[in-house]
Design a protein around this motif. Sequence first.
Motif, PDB file in Angstrom:
ATOM      1  N   LYS A 196       0.736  -1.332  -0.133  1.00 37.08           N
ATOM      2  CA  LYS A 196       0.089   0.004   0.096  1.00 37.08           C
ATOM      3  C   LYS A 196       0.932   1.318  -0.067  1.00 37.08           C
ATOM      4  CE  LYS A 196      -1.924   1.159   3.806  1.00 37.08           C
ATOM      5  NZ  LYS A 196      -2.789   1.449   4.878  1.00 37.08           N
ATOM      6  N   SER A 197       1.908   1.315   0.832  1.00 37.31           N
ATOM      7  CA  SER A 197       2.798   2.499   0.743  1.00 37.31           C
ATOM      8  C   SER A 197       3.494   2.604  -0.577  1.00 37.31           C
ATOM      9  CB  SER A 197       4.080   2.176   1.803  1.00 37.31           C
ATOM     10  OG  SER A 197       4.794   3.046   1.846  1.00 37.31           O
ATOM     11  N   SER A 198       3.920   1.643  -1.196  1.00 31.17           N
ATOM     12  CA  SER A 198       4.415   1.752  -2.449  1.00 31.17           C
ATOM     13  C   SER A 198       3.342   2.277  -3.366  1.00 31.17           C
ATOM     14  CB  SER A 198       4.945   0.501  -3.155  1.00 31.17           C
ATOM     15  OG  SER A 198       5.302   0.534  -4.356  1.00 31.17           O
ATOM     16  N   ASN A 199       2.135   2.051  -3.488  1.00 30.89           N
ATOM     17  CA  ASN A 199       1.074   2.416  -4.222  1.00 30.89           C
ATOM     18  C   ASN A 199       0.804   3.972  -3.852  1.00 30.89           C
ATOM     19  OD1 ASN A 199       0.686  -0.062  -5.469  1.00 30.89           O
ATOM     20  ND2 ASN A 199      -0.843  -0.771  -4.202  1.00 30.89           N
ATOM     21  N   ILE A 200       0.875   4.392  -2.591  1.00 26.82           N
ATOM     22  CA  ILE A 200       0.378   5.599  -2.087  1.00 26.82           C
ATOM     23  C   ILE A 200       1.388   6.457  -2.593  1.00 26.82           C
ATOM     24  CG2 ILE A 200       0.582   7.289  -0.080  1.00 26.82           C
ATOM     25  CD1 ILE A 200      -1.165   5.144   1.377  1.00 26.82           C
ATOM     26  N   SER A 201       3.034   6.263  -2.894  1.00 24.96           N
ATOM     27  CA  SER A 201       3.975   7.132  -3.354  1.00 24.96           C
ATOM     28  C   SER A 201       3.618   7.179  -4.747  1.00 24.96           C
ATOM     29  CB  SER A 201       5.367   6.123  -3.048  1.00 24.96           C
ATOM     30  OG  SER A 201       5.498   6.240  -1.784  1.00 24.96           O
ATOM     31  N   SER A 202       3.370   6.158  -5.573  1.00 25.44           N
ATOM     32  CA  SER A 202       2.887   6.534  -7.236  1.00 25.44           C
ATOM     33  C   SER A 202       1.951   7.286  -7.047  1.00 25.44           C
ATOM     34  CB  SER A 202       2.966   4.947  -7.630  1.00 25.44           C
ATOM     35  OG  SER A 202       4.015   3.996  -7.273  1.00 25.44           O
ATOM     36  N   GLN A 203       1.011   6.895  -6.241  1.00 26.84           N
ATOM     37  CA  GLN A 203      -0.345   7.898  -6.454  1.00 26.84           C
ATOM     38  C   GLN A 203      -0.091   9.366  -6.130  1.00 26.84           C
ATOM     39  OE1 GLN A 203      -2.875   5.868  -3.676  1.00 26.84           O
ATOM     40  NE2 GLN A 203      -3.948   4.561  -5.304  1.00 26.84           N
ATOM     41  N   ILE A 204       0.648   9.677  -5.107  1.00 26.24           N
ATOM     42  CA  ILE A 204       1.082  10.883  -4.700  1.00 26.24           C
ATOM     43  C   ILE A 204       1.762  11.499  -6.178  1.00 26.24           C
ATOM     44  CG2 ILE A 204       2.536  12.521  -3.603  1.00 26.24           C
ATOM     45  CD1 ILE A 204       2.033  10.462  -1.152  1.00 26.24           C
ATOM     46  N   LEU A 205       2.745  10.909  -6.875  1.00 30.69           N
ATOM     47  CA  LEU A 205       3.474  11.182  -7.785  1.00 30.69           C
ATOM     48  C   LEU A 205       2.459  11.830  -9.093  1.00 30.69           C
ATOM     49  CD1 LEU A 205       6.686   9.360  -7.943  1.00 30.69           C
ATOM     50  CD2 LEU A 205       6.485  11.669  -7.344  1.00 30.69           C
ATOM     51  N   TYR A 206       1.571  10.854  -9.086  1.00 31.89           N
ATOM     52  CA  TYR A 206       0.661  10.901 -10.172  1.00 31.89           C
ATOM     53  C   TYR A 206      -0.256  12.080  -9.897  1.00 31.89           C
ATOM     54  CZ  TYR A 206      -3.186   9.640 -13.680  1.00 31.89           C
ATOM     55  OH  TYR A 206      -3.782   9.548 -14.712  1.00 31.89           O
ATOM     56  N   LEU A 207      -0.788  12.616  -8.632  1.00 28.51           N
ATOM     57  CA  LEU A 207      -1.616  13.590  -8.292  1.00 28.51           C
ATOM     58  C   LEU A 207      -0.872  14.859  -8.517  1.00 28.51           C
ATOM     59  CD1 LEU A 207      -3.152  12.107  -5.059  1.00 28.51           C
ATOM     60  CD2 LEU A 207      -4.406  12.816  -7.000  1.00 28.51           C
ATOM     61  N   GLN A 208       0.417  14.595  -8.149  1.00 30.53           N
ATOM     62  CA  GLN A 208       1.124  15.924  -8.583  1.00 30.53           C
ATOM     63  C   GLN A 208       1.216  16.240  -9.998  1.00 30.53           C
ATOM     64  OE1 GLN A 208       4.732  15.278  -6.586  1.00 30.53           O
ATOM     65  NE2 GLN A 208       3.994  15.922  -4.606  1.00 30.53           N
ATOM     66  N   ASN A 209       1.412  15.238 -10.837  1.00 33.38           N
ATOM     67  CA  ASN A 209       1.468  15.463 -12.238  1.00 33.38           C
ATOM     68  C   ASN A 209      -0.008  15.884 -12.849  1.00 33.38           C
ATOM     69  OD1 ASN A 209       2.849  15.200 -14.987  1.00 33.38           O
ATOM     70  ND2 ASN A 209       1.179  13.670 -15.146  1.00 33.38           N
ATOM     71  N   LEU A 210      -1.188  15.361 -11.968  1.00 30.65           N
ATOM     72  CA  LEU A 210      -2.463  15.860 -12.677  1.00 30.65           C
ATOM     73  C   LEU A 210      -2.663  17.344 -12.316  1.00 30.65           C
ATOM     74  CD1 LEU A 210      -4.528  12.921 -11.547  1.00 30.65           C
ATOM     75  CD2 LEU A 210      -3.993  13.468 -13.995  1.00 30.65           C
ATOM     76  N   LEU A 211      -2.129  17.954 -11.060  1.00 34.68           N
ATOM     77  CA  LEU A 211      -2.361  19.304 -10.874  1.00 34.68           C
ATOM     78  C   LEU A 211      -1.304  20.041 -11.621  1.00 34.68           C
ATOM     79  CD1 LEU A 211      -2.296  19.237  -6.843  1.00 34.68           C
ATOM     80  CD2 LEU A 211      -4.138  19.489  -8.415  1.00 34.68           C
TER      81      LEU A 211
END
Length: 609
Positions: free
Chosen positions: A131-146
């Motif tokens: 889950k931690s690995s997935n959250i890190s990827s999600q954070i990077l993806y969220l930043q890219n979306l913004l």
Amino acid sequence: MNRNLFNPKTLIFYSCLTLFINSCSQEVDTEEVFADVLGVDPNTSLDCTGIWEGSPLCLERNEALVALKKLDVLMIALEENDSSPEGMNILTAAINQRQEADKKYFEEFYFQARDIYQEASNSIESYNSEKSSNISSQILYLQNLLDTFQLNEAKGLLDKALLANQSNQDLIKIKNRIEVFDEVSSLNINANNELDKKNFSLALEIITESFNLDPSRKDTISLKDKINLEGNEFFFQSFLKEAYSLTDSSDIPNARIAFENAKKLFPNRQEISTARSYISKKSIEIDLKNLKNKLSTSLKNENWSTAKSTLLSMIKINPLDDDSINLLSRVEKLENLEKEISTITKQPERLSSKNIRDNLSRSIANAKSLNLKDENKFLDLLARAEDILKKYGSMVNLVIRSNNDTVVEIVRTTTLDPFEIKNLELYPGTYTIVAKKKGMRASRLDINLEPGSKGLTVIAQCEASCTVAQSSSTSNLNIPSTKITQPIETDQNTLSSDSIPSGNYSRYAKLNSSSFSRTIECNRPTNNRPYKITLQVTLTDSGRVRSADIKSIELDGSYTTPNEDDQYAAVVVKNALKKSRYTVTSGVDLPELFQIDQTLKIPANFCVE
């Protein structure tokens, strides 16, 4: 942990089991979870004290308890922080495994209970890691979306991510960025509009507000850098332009201020070096121009002091300026000569002194050698000085009447032995006439011989008392006049009296230095200046001193009038000389009484404590 997932019997077992580990009302202390196995207090029906403490069964039970405590921490954290379906599934599986392990524990199969507890813990840890690995990827993806302005998609993804980890600080920051996204976008548009209008200050103010709301937004950072760069360049060029303009208008102080403002923005730009050289060069030109104007005015007004300081400033700027160096030498001469001539012409009565007359004549000659043309004030001063010198160069008669029993002294000029009448010719000026006689208090009178006057008659005599008075009668004098041109200033001993046999006796009489030194008596210390004193000494043929009178005191040219200490030292010398002895050459036919002039050099501070 959701206790509703357990049946009543399991719940009773769980409560009793945890009572052995820690009180049910206490939270699990993570620092104790991984304590050494032997440090766990079992507190069960199994006797693990004394000789049984290290038995295999006791060791297995303690290991099971440690594994249970670790699992308890993981299950509580999972329940509190993860409400996703995946998390609920993992938690349910862990509860089932725990029930199975608890059963093994009560049956005292401690090693089996330990392994099941550990297996459940491993499942939760594996899930957390993934889950931690997935959250890190999600954070990077969220930043890219913004960063690519995909706001709606970012919102949906963020909601799902928060279900799995509600306390993640990075996700919370992204949530805050999404909340101010529209406001930041509006501020950026306004800042960009102001930038297009060259309103750099307002643009910077707006973009700073936007940056404070979301410091991570890339378009905000980029626009802020652009505003700073373009604004700095704009102000840099503006300050330089202002510096050049102010320099050309001779406003060097403000030009330097504008230059420093430009330098603060881009200190290493080539334009800075060029501007510095230009301002420095123009500053020197302006300074020299102003100094030349000041010099011209001071020379025109014959203000030599100002002219001298101005020339020194010009030479400091350009040490190789020969014209300024030569002019400085001329100005210094003019200043000194003007001071010397003015001092004398303001007190013309001092011209009674030969030294003063000579000094004035020399100063006039030196001034004329400078080929004066435009120095009108100085030329007028020279004309007045020459006229005064001419007037004071013609002698004036002074008739002195006495009683043939009085010594008359003209201070700093001459001393006359007793006589009845003397007709003297003196240069105009002020004189002091002193009448004196041994055993009586001397009397004095200051007179002023005006240039071009018919002269004066003075009566100086000592009878019942010594008196000196000016007489109104100066006519019918049929006696020859004697010219008194200067005080006797030579070091040679000379004869000077009509009443003593004539002849040069100085070589036959020599002062006994030891007798003179012994007779010096000072009643107080003196702050006198160094000078020469000439005294008229009357001697017997045996070398005894019958009388000694001061004829003249010769001071340095810069101070020609004796002060109180100078005079006191002279009196001390005179009194000592009266008590001294002279060595007279034997075998020479000398008169019973004869006179010599004795010249002595008096050092500074003659009398000391």
